[in-house]
Design an enzyme around this catalytic site. Structure first.
Site: not given
Length: 223
Positions: A8, A33, A35, A37, A66, A68, A137, A175
């Site tokens: 990640s 990965h 992320d 946000m 991913h 979020m 998660m 994750d």
């Protein structure tokens, strides 16, 4: 099928990302990965399109994005264009989940659905045959370096059974707080993709940590 390791980026060195991206390129890692946000769906803001494009220009592995974020459907095409190979949206953020999965697939990317720790896997029943990946998660999303929630393991078992009953080969990704200490238990429960942030990038030898995570449970595949 051997399990996949997805380091990640959230745990990488933001002041100098290229060495960490090259490290992933030259390791046994399978995906990167990434992320995203937004400060609304989760209480933190991470990174977006410009960084994804920069990573895509260096990273030779598929990029597992991913989201979020609230209203992910507004940004699916942009993330695909910026370099996402896999796009995962949250069940909790998608009132029209089936449509959003189709929207992701229409871009040519693989489609994933993520669940927060408190969300039961039974709610995935009606999309089990539509998504390519289901992400459980194992921490409350928003921050790296959190402690693993052990209730995730029975959730993995339950989801695995649901996928077997539907005869689908979708991935089960885990994750949050994943490392050498819990990887084997997750793989035995049915996980096929392990996201590892701090466990990789904060270790003394990240390439060796990835190798060790990749080697865990080799006997699981001798059947």
């Amino acid at each position: 099928m051997h399990h996949l390791i997805a380091p990640s980026l959230l745990a990488a060195n933001f002041a100098n990302l290229t060495p960490d991206l090259e490290l992933v390129n030259n390791s046994q890692a399978d995906w990167l990965h990434f992320d995203v946000m937004d400060g609304k769906f989760v209480p933190n803001i991470s990174f977006g399109f410009p960084l994804l494009k920069a990573c895509k220009s260096v990273c030779t592995k598929p990029i597992d994005v991913h989201l979020m974020i609230v209203e992910p459907e507004k940004y699916i095409e942009q993330f695909a264009e910026a370099g996402a190979d896999i796009i995962t949206v949250h069940y909790e953020a998608c009132p029209h989940l089936h449509r959003t999965i189709q929207q992701i697939k229409d871009t040519g990317a693989k489609a994933g659905v993520a669940l927060n720790p408190h969300t039961p896997v039974s709610l995935l029943e009606n999309v089990l045959e539509d998504a390519d990946l289901f992400c459980l998660m194992s921490v409350n999303p928003g921050f790296g370096g959190q402690k693993f929630i052990y209730n995730t393991i029975p959730k993995v078992r339950q989801l695995k059974q649901m996928l077997i009953e539907k005869n689908t080969k979708a991935h089960i990704e885990i994750d949050g707080g994943v490392g050498l200490q819990n990887a084997e238990a997750l793989l035995k429960a049915g996980a096929t993709v392990l996201v590892a942030g701090s466990a990789v990038f904060k270790s003394k030898d990240p390439v060796d940590t990835i190798r060790r995570m990749k080697a865990i449970g080799e006997d699981l595949y001798m059947v």
